[in-house]
Design a protein around this motif. Sequence first.
Motif, PDB file in Angstrom:
ATOM      1  N   LYS A 128       0.855  -1.078  -0.071  1.00 44.48           N
ATOM      2  CA  LYS A 128      -0.217  -0.013  -0.136  1.00 44.48           C
ATOM      3  C   LYS A 128       0.737   1.155  -0.027  1.00 44.48           C
ATOM      4  CE  LYS A 128      -3.350   0.336   2.874  1.00 44.48           C
ATOM      5  NZ  LYS A 128      -4.059   0.876   4.307  1.00 44.48           N
ATOM      6  N   VAL A 129       0.657   2.042  -0.998  1.00 47.76           N
ATOM      7  CA  VAL A 129       1.583   3.320  -1.185  1.00 47.76           C
ATOM      8  C   VAL A 129       0.900   4.334  -0.741  1.00 47.76           C
ATOM      9  CG1 VAL A 129       2.646   4.829  -2.926  1.00 47.76           C
ATOM     10  CG2 VAL A 129       2.867   2.264  -3.214  1.00 47.76           C
ATOM     11  N   ALA A 161       2.423   7.908 -10.194  1.00 42.87           N
ATOM     12  CA  ALA A 161       2.329   8.320  -8.703  1.00 42.87           C
ATOM     13  C   ALA A 161       3.421   7.935  -8.278  1.00 42.87           C
ATOM     14  CB  ALA A 161       1.195   7.474  -8.125  1.00 42.87           C
ATOM     15  N   SER A 162       3.983   8.882  -7.337  1.00 43.73           N
ATOM     16  CA  SER A 162       5.143   8.662  -6.404  1.00 43.73           C
ATOM     17  C   SER A 162       4.587   8.613  -4.914  1.00 43.73           C
ATOM     18  CB  SER A 162       6.217   9.747  -6.359  1.00 43.73           C
ATOM     19  OG  SER A 162       5.605  11.036  -6.000  1.00 43.73           O
ATOM     20  N   GLY A 163       5.361   7.921  -3.991  1.00 40.71           N
ATOM     21  CA  GLY A 163       4.835   8.070  -2.629  1.00 40.71           C
ATOM     22  C   GLY A 163       5.663   7.043  -1.650  1.00 40.71           C
ATOM     23  N   GLU A 192      10.457   5.055  -0.360  1.00 45.40           N
ATOM     24  CA  GLU A 192      10.038   6.146  -1.293  1.00 45.40           C
ATOM     25  C   GLU A 192      10.057   5.263  -2.807  1.00 45.40           C
ATOM     26  OE1 GLU A 192      12.514   9.410  -0.901  1.00 45.40           O
ATOM     27  OE2 GLU A 192      11.843   9.725   1.246  1.00 45.40           O
ATOM     28  N   VAL A 193       8.798   5.271  -3.400  1.00 44.43           N
ATOM     29  CA  VAL A 193       8.639   4.654  -4.646  1.00 44.43           C
ATOM     30  C   VAL A 193       7.886   5.331  -5.803  1.00 44.43           C
ATOM     31  CG1 VAL A 193       8.907   2.337  -3.314  1.00 44.43           C
ATOM     32  CG2 VAL A 193       6.696   3.455  -3.666  1.00 44.43           C
ATOM     33  N   LYS A 215      11.993   5.196  -6.053  1.00 38.40           N
ATOM     34  CA  LYS A 215      12.139   6.635  -6.766  1.00 38.40           C
ATOM     35  C   LYS A 215      13.372   6.761  -6.678  1.00 38.40           C
ATOM     36  CE  LYS A 215      11.595  10.033  -3.795  1.00 38.40           C
ATOM     37  NZ  LYS A 215      12.955  10.777  -3.959  1.00 38.40           N
ATOM     38  N   PRO A 216      13.828   7.305  -7.910  1.00 39.32           N
ATOM     39  CA  PRO A 216      15.245   7.899  -8.100  1.00 39.32           C
ATOM     40  C   PRO A 216      15.861   9.003  -7.025  1.00 39.32           C
ATOM     41  CG  PRO A 216      13.959   7.675 -10.249  1.00 39.32           C
ATOM     42  CD  PRO A 216      13.264   7.479  -9.220  1.00 39.32           C
TER      43      PRO A 216
END
Length: 332
Positions: free
Chosen positions: A31-32, A64-66, A83-84, A128-129
């Motif tokens: 779950k993000v 999305a990012s989160g 962080e993804v 995430k980069p």
Amino acid sequence: MRAIVHEGKEGFEGLSVQEVETKTIKADEVKVKVHTAGLNRRDIAVVTKRHKADDPALIPGSDASGVIEEIGEEVTKFNVGDEVVINPGLNWKEKSDAPPEGFEIVGLPFDGTFSEFYTCTEDHVELKPEHLSFEEAGVLPLAALTAYRALFTRGNLQPEQTILLPGIGSGVLTFALKFAKAVGSRVIVTSRSQDKREEALRLGADAAIATESDWKEQLSAEKVDMVIESIGEATFNKSLGIVRKGGTVVTFGATTNDQVSINIREFFYGQYNLLGTTMGSAEEFQEMLRFVSEHKIKPQLDRLFSVEEYKEAFEYLRDTKNFGKIGFTMEK
């Protein structure tokens, strides 16, 4: 949780912000907690093509990012707090000539990312980069993946080549500009907007011309090896007319009419290559993230909207007011 939902009415009139149930995760899911969710032209197509009043409620959104808030008991790749970014493609794992049967894009037919939380299997998220903020990473996935496959997997772009990007300003084409410059290619752009032409030059484009101009006259001294075509009928034959003999046109969309007519005799005498592309595989998504990290590439972030500004955001993108990416800040 809050979400942007489409139901009940056609087009933008069917959009609203609602409180919806947060999904319970399965053993192989994460779950993000969504920070930023990018808005794409696909989302406009999704809500304008759902014509039946009794279509089930749908949460649009592919990007999305989160931060991972919860993991299932079988999850091994991630931990709570990671962080993804979301991979917008479903059921396309390995690089291939075309998507496999069963390929889908997040946001239709299944719920997408325009919500406070997004739940998916662990193989559909990536770290995430590190050089990107949540805002930048949240508008990256779909457009950057599309540009990456179009340029490198399908187009096989080489550093010494010249590429033409008609209609600069979209998320995909601003990524294509940055990606092509990162490998040393020469980049020419077109736009009807002088402001967008000037902005593209500031980003590194080598030349910029008006879309409505005579491309052959304007680019008579250029040898165009590849065109990334996403406009359709309005520019398709101009693209074929400007690419060198034996050159390549890669197409991934059509913001004008889908139907085009070409002179097939001129086409085969010219030995042209016409390639279609769409999105990309999980393997290419990972390659793209490594490329972005290696070259420290950032999205061209035009504007972020609050969830409550959903209608303004959809209209802003529909009317092509953006130069680069837009998205929603999902956190309260």
